[in-house]
Scaffold this active site. Structure first.
Site, PDB file in Angstrom:
ATOM      1  CD  GLU A 168      -7.625  -5.210 -22.088  1.00 34.62           C
ATOM      2  OE1 GLU A 168      -7.432  -5.472 -23.296  1.00 34.62           O
ATOM      3  OE2 GLU A 168      -6.871  -5.588 -21.176  1.00 34.62           O
ATOM      4  CD  GLU A 203      -7.584  -8.828 -18.979  1.00 37.08           C
ATOM      5  OE1 GLU A 203      -6.460  -8.729 -19.541  1.00 37.08           O
ATOM      6  OE2 GLU A 203      -8.648  -8.952 -19.605  1.00 37.08           O
TER       7      GLU A 203
END
Length: 528
Positions: free
Chosen positions: A173, A282
């Site tokens: 991320e 995710e």
């Protein structure tokens, strides 16, 4: 070129620090590339065994953080979930930049690799650092690209002959990188390929890697791998702001059975247009409403349809009562596992789905919220910049932006600093809601002040994507800026509050000398 960066909430403006030596940033190809040559694991469904990224850094193992044990791999093997994403922290495996890997830490990691090997599970190694080392942004003079390349050269050298490791996840991320991430990723790919031509490389998108926002933030992401064995990684959650915090109920979030399918589509379409391979590193749902299981099932079916693999967040020790966890409790499976295992090796997605009847009953019990978009209580803050920051920022190439949490005039605020560069220049920040019900409200009110008086363009987008805008004056002192829906226009017509609000953007007038905005709470104003 417009760049966008997503954060946990709303408002930003551009780049922290300067790159020490910028590697060339590849541009998106004009035509489809050859299909990526990736292993079948990239299309499989698995789980994040998350615990090695926990706690303060560097911390003490088994006190501040830990590693999954053999029993966790045995459980996943029995469920047919044969891919595991393994998050860990850069600062722990390499205590100083450019230094050798820390052997004490690497022994823990090697032990986990051994567990995976014995149970026939393939590992995706995940550097869980958000494009930072010790809080310093990757690609700046403090953490130049060469240092990131050095880390991955060392890791790839260690695991280049390890069959239990099938992929290298460059970075979890990345966000607020000011456009520095693509060059950093390319430097790491080049370093890996100098020692390892076999393993698959996973490149997460900037702006937290959201699948729903991929075409806004990562549409030009194009990393060159001479082995053509590269996968682009997105993440996606299904609550109102896609954060995965699930602070609201299913109904208050405005969720629907197909919300996951809809949010996956921009990423899937982008992959198809480029003949690229994708992975959702995710995704997850809470265990507090059976309707989330329907969302999960539909999302996994869409992933399979598009040939996209992924790893559920999360399992492993220390998760306790975390509502998204699929770690067994008291020897019993969590509800989400009933859906997940159907998409594992040997599973049958078409088998009977007992959660459907329960979900239908829950939906029937909430007819009112099902029939209309959720509306926040009139006194409730829609977004607090001081506490949550901005969701994303955007700017022309060259303009500067920074976003920090501050105290100003005795109140907490988000300070957005910006400087416009270029003949035609823009910098703005946005708040993403997904579908905020505005019925019964006359507009918005924003706590704001400017370092020097400025004009602030406000753009409101309804759920169909159409933008309505107006320009408002912001003073040097704190004020509650009124933003009536009647003053937000599109082709002369005002914004209709019966339409749910997808996002709001704030864009100050160009200022080549630079200035700062201070943002507080954004509220819905009740109609009188």
């Amino acid at each position: 070129m417009t760049s966008r960066v997503w954060l946990p909430a709303v408002v930003a403006l551009c780049a922290v620090g300067c790159p020490s030596r910028k590697a060339p940033v590849p541009t998106a190809p004009a035509a489809k590339a050859a299909p990526a040559r990736v292993p079948p694991e990239a299309a499989m469904v698995g789980v994040n065994l998350a615990c090695a990224e926990f706690g303060k850094v560097p911390g003490v193992v088994d006190r501040d953080y830990t590693y999954p044990g053999e029993k966790h791999f045995a459980y996943l093997q029995a469920k047919g979930l044969l891919v595991v994403r393994l998050p860990f922290r850069w600062e722990r495996v390499q205590r100083e930049l450019m230094a050798p890997l820390d052997e004490g830490e690497m022994k823990h990691l090697d032990r986990v690799v051994g567990h995976a090997r014995r149970h026939g599970i393939k590992l995706l190694l995940d550097v869980h650092n958000y494009a930072r080392y010790g809080g310093k942004l990757l690609g700046t003079t403090e953490v130049p690209h060469e240092m990131f390349a050095d880390l991955w050269r060392r890791l790839a050298t260690r695991y280049k002959d390890e069959s239990a490791v099938f992929g290298y996840g460059l970075m979890n991320e990345p966000h607020d990188t000011g456009g520095l991430w693509p060059a950093a990723a390319q430097a790491a790919v080049d370093a890996i390929r100098s020692v390892d031509r076999t393993h698959t490389i996973f490149v997460c998108g900037d702006g937290w890697g959201g699948a729903h926002s991929w075409q806004s933030i990562n549409k030009d992401l194009a990393i060159n791998d001479p082995e053509n064995n590269l996968v682009y990684e997105a993440h996606q959650y299904f609550d109102r702001d896609s954060s995965g915090t699930y602070k609201e109920s299913y109904d208050a979030s405005g969720a629907t059975p197909t919300v996951g399918v809809e949010r996956l589509t921009p990423f899937a379409d982008w992959l198809k247009a480029r003949n690229a391979r994708g992975f959702v590193g995710e995704f997850g749902v809470p265990d507090n409403d059976p309707r989330w299981l329907v969302v999960l099932d539909n999302f996994l079916a869409a992933m399979r349809k598009h040939g996209i693999g992924g790893t559920y967040w999360a399992a492993g020790p220390w998760w306790g009562s975390y509502p998204q966890s699929v770690e067994p409790r008291d020897g019993r499976d969590r509800p989400q596992m009933a859906v997940l295992e159907r998409y594992g090796v040997g599973g049958d997605p078409a088998a009977p789905k007992p959660w459907l009847a329960v979900a239908a009953a829950a939906d029937k019990a909430a007819p009112e919220t099902k029939e209309r978009p959720p509306t926040l209580p009139r006194e409730r803050v829609a977004h607090d910049f001081a506490a949550r920051g901005e969701s994303y920022h955007y700017s022309n190439e060259g303009s500067e932006f920074a976003s920090v949490s501050v105290e100003d005039g005795g109140r907490k605020a988000r300070k957005i600093t910006y400087r416009h560069k270029g003949g035609i220049a823009w910098v703005g920040v946005g708040v993403y809601f997904g579908g905020l019900g505005c019925a019964g409200h006359s507009g918005l009110a924003l706590e704001v002040r400017s370092e020097k008086p400025c004009r602030l363009e406000v753009k409101a987008y309804h759920v169909e994507g159409e933008a309505y805008s107006g320009v408002f004056q912001v003073a040097a002192g704190w004020q509650e800026l009124a933003i009536p829906f009647a003053s937000l226009l599109r082709n002369g017509a005002p914004y209709d509050p019966a339409q749910s609000l997808r996002k709001v953007e704030f864009q100050p007038n160009p200022d080549p000398r630079g200035s700062s905005l201070f943002l507080g709470a954004l509220r819905l104003v009740a109609a009188r």
